[in-house]
Design an enzyme around this catalytic site. Structure first.
Site, PDB file in Angstrom:
ATOM      1  N   THR A 155       0.855  -1.192   0.000  1.00 31.05           N
ATOM      2  CA  THR A 155       0.000   0.000   0.000  1.00 31.05           C
ATOM      3  C   THR A 155       0.890   1.241   0.000  1.00 31.05           C
ATOM      4  OG1 THR A 155      -0.258  -0.272   2.403  1.00 31.05           O
ATOM      5  CG2 THR A 155      -2.060  -1.042   1.013  1.00 31.05           C
ATOM      6  N   LYS A 181       4.213  -6.856   3.729  1.00 28.05           N
ATOM      7  CA  LYS A 181       3.932  -5.467   3.424  1.00 28.05           C
ATOM      8  C   LYS A 181       3.680  -4.746   4.734  1.00 28.05           C
ATOM      9  CE  LYS A 181       0.450  -3.457   3.345  1.00 28.05           C
ATOM     10  NZ  LYS A 181      -0.322  -2.576   4.335  1.00 28.05           N
ATOM     11  N   THR A 192      -0.214  -2.839  10.936  1.00 25.13           N
ATOM     12  CA  THR A 192      -0.778  -2.853   9.587  1.00 25.13           C
ATOM     13  C   THR A 192       0.206  -3.538   8.700  1.00 25.13           C
ATOM     14  OG1 THR A 192      -1.860  -0.774   9.869  1.00 25.13           O
ATOM     15  CG2 THR A 192      -1.731  -1.550   7.683  1.00 25.13           C
ATOM     16  N   GLU A 279       6.834   4.910   7.323  1.00 26.16           N
ATOM     17  CA  GLU A 279       6.413   6.059   6.523  1.00 26.16           C
ATOM     18  C   GLU A 279       7.238   7.302   6.872  1.00 26.16           C
ATOM     19  OE1 GLU A 279       1.835   4.632   5.771  1.00 26.16           O
ATOM     20  OE2 GLU A 279       2.276   5.894   7.505  1.00 26.16           O
ATOM     21  N   ASN A 403       0.289  10.446   5.746  1.00 21.79           N
ATOM     22  CA  ASN A 403      -0.962  10.098   6.414  1.00 21.79           C
ATOM     23  C   ASN A 403      -2.052  11.147   6.242  1.00 21.79           C
ATOM     24  OD1 ASN A 403      -0.715   7.420   8.018  1.00 21.79           O
ATOM     25  ND2 ASN A 403       1.277   8.438   8.245  1.00 21.79           N
TER      26      ASN A 403
END
Length: 408
Positions: A155, A181, A192, A279, A403
């Site tokens: 993602t 992932k 996640t 991220e 985000n």
């Protein structure tokens, strides 16, 4: 933005595992976003799932099916989490399993569904119907299929995540390969992330379950990007039994330990790849806590430091703000902790001794210790033999941007 070079390891095929991908259009019509994994007859699979109490439809259906039959296929879509979608979401998850069952001529409860992406959006069934034949036509065992699979399940990932190990047990080669992932919404007790690991050794159900729990405890449950866990996390471990060797029936089998070490190494490599790709990450932080009264006490302190936004933003600036580290530790430390026995090192630099700044410490030395991409923070509580380890990353401006724009 990620930590370290983007060096893809060499993967090995696992006999008994075939993978095929297709562009189903769940999010981007030009991106492959559907993965089908076909498992050889006789394969055994263990799994762990998110502990978030908001559990996505595919998690509920996968748990249901895993309890009913030995899995023969895994189905993964990215771009839509099928979470907080109620009864319609459950129906789509079950119907997607039925479509796979028809295509592979297996039972529907022998299919485990997985989803990742935006929460709360209805997941349509039509893309599965249209793209599954393509997945089936592309099923293959080659290592390249594992990399294509890793790309299809991503993602916000900026790097593909894969790892392999090859062992030899009593003269028989054994192959272990996994993909994962994950980039944000990462925290212990699953995150996640989706991860799929397979080996070709024959391992009994109970041994496989314990093997997976051991590996997770040493890898995925020691990482944190932002302190949040997801609705969809899942990790499977499949033993296809294709290696020509006697089955590993018990955890007391000498071969069990070697296999567990190999699986744990693969899981640890995948877990670290997730943190390196956190991220907006620019640093990998290793948080070590020792000298605790118990491992549980050390775990609580390490966990609190690893998810502190103040510690993580200071790390982004290469700022050795040791006050933030001690304050985070203090939020989880036992009430009777004797701070005069506490020491703190950043890298090789002693920053705190006896609960106060070390006499020899200089800010220049601290900044130099915080400057590398990979930094170890070691906190010794000076009260026992308990210890813990966490891997985390810094918070950068890019984390907020990713985000803030995730759904746009």
């Amino acid at each position: 933005m990620a930590v370290g070079p983007d060096d893809r390891p060499e993967l090995v095929a696992v006999p008994g595992v075939r993978l095929g991908t297709a562009a189903a259009g769940f999010k981007d019509p030009d991106r492959e976003d559907l993965l089908l994994v076909a498992l050889a007859p006789g394969s055994r699979t263990a799994a762990v799932f998110t502990r978030n109490r908001l559990r996505a439809a595919p998690v509920l259906v996968a748990e249901e099916n895993l309890a009913a039959a030995a899995p023969r296929a895994l189905l993964v879509n990215s771009g839509n989490a099928n979470a907080a979608t109620g009864q319609p979401g459950l129906e789509v998850a079950r119907e997607s399993c039925r479509l796979v069952a028809e295509a592979l001529e297996v039972e529907a409860d022998a299919v485990l569904p997985f989803s990742t992406g935006v929460i709360g959006e209805p997941l349509p069934l039509e893309p599965f119907d249209g793209a599954l034949p393509v997945c089936v036509s592309r099923l293959r065992e080659e290592p390249e299929a594992w990399w294509a699979a890793a790309e299809a399940i991503g993602t916000t990932d900026t790097r593909l995540k894969g790892a392999s190990r090859s062992l030899e047990l009593a003269g028989t080669p054994v192959h272990i390969t996994g993909i994962a992932k994950g980039s944000g919404m990462i925290h212990p007790n699953m995150a996640t992330m989706l991860a799929f690991v397979a080996l070709d050794a024959p391992v009994a159900d109970e041994g496989l379950r314990v093997m997976l729990e051991t590996a997770v405890g040493e890898s995925f449950n020691r990482i944190s990007v932002d302190g949040d866990t997801s609705t969809n996390d899942a990790l499977t471990l499949t033993a296809t039994g294709q290696a020509p060797m006697a089955p590993v029936e018990s955890v007391t089998d000498p071969r069990y330990r070697e296999l567990t070490e190999g699986v744990t190494e693969v899981c640890r490599e995948l877990a670290l790849a997730i943190v390196r790709d956190g991220e907006g990450a620019t640093k990998l932080l290793t948080i070590r806590v020792s000298g605790a009264d118990s491992d549980a006490e050390a775990e609580a302190v390490a966990d609190r430091v690893a998810r502190s936004p103040l510690v993580k933003t200071a790390a982004y600036a290469s700022d050795p703000n040791w006050g933030r580290i001690l304050a985070a530790a203090g939020a989880a430390a036992p009430e009777d902790l004797d701070w005069s026995r506490v020491t703190l090192h950043i890298g090789e630099v002693c920053v705190v001794r006896g609960g106060v700044r070390a006499a020899e410490y200089t800010e220049e030395a601290g900044q130099a210790a915080m400057a590398p991409e990979e930094v170890t923070v070691h906190l010794d509580l000076g009260r026992g033999r308990g210890s813990a380890l966490r891997w985390t990353c810094d918070f950068s401006h890019e984390y907020v941007t990713i985000n803030a724009e995730y759904r746009t």
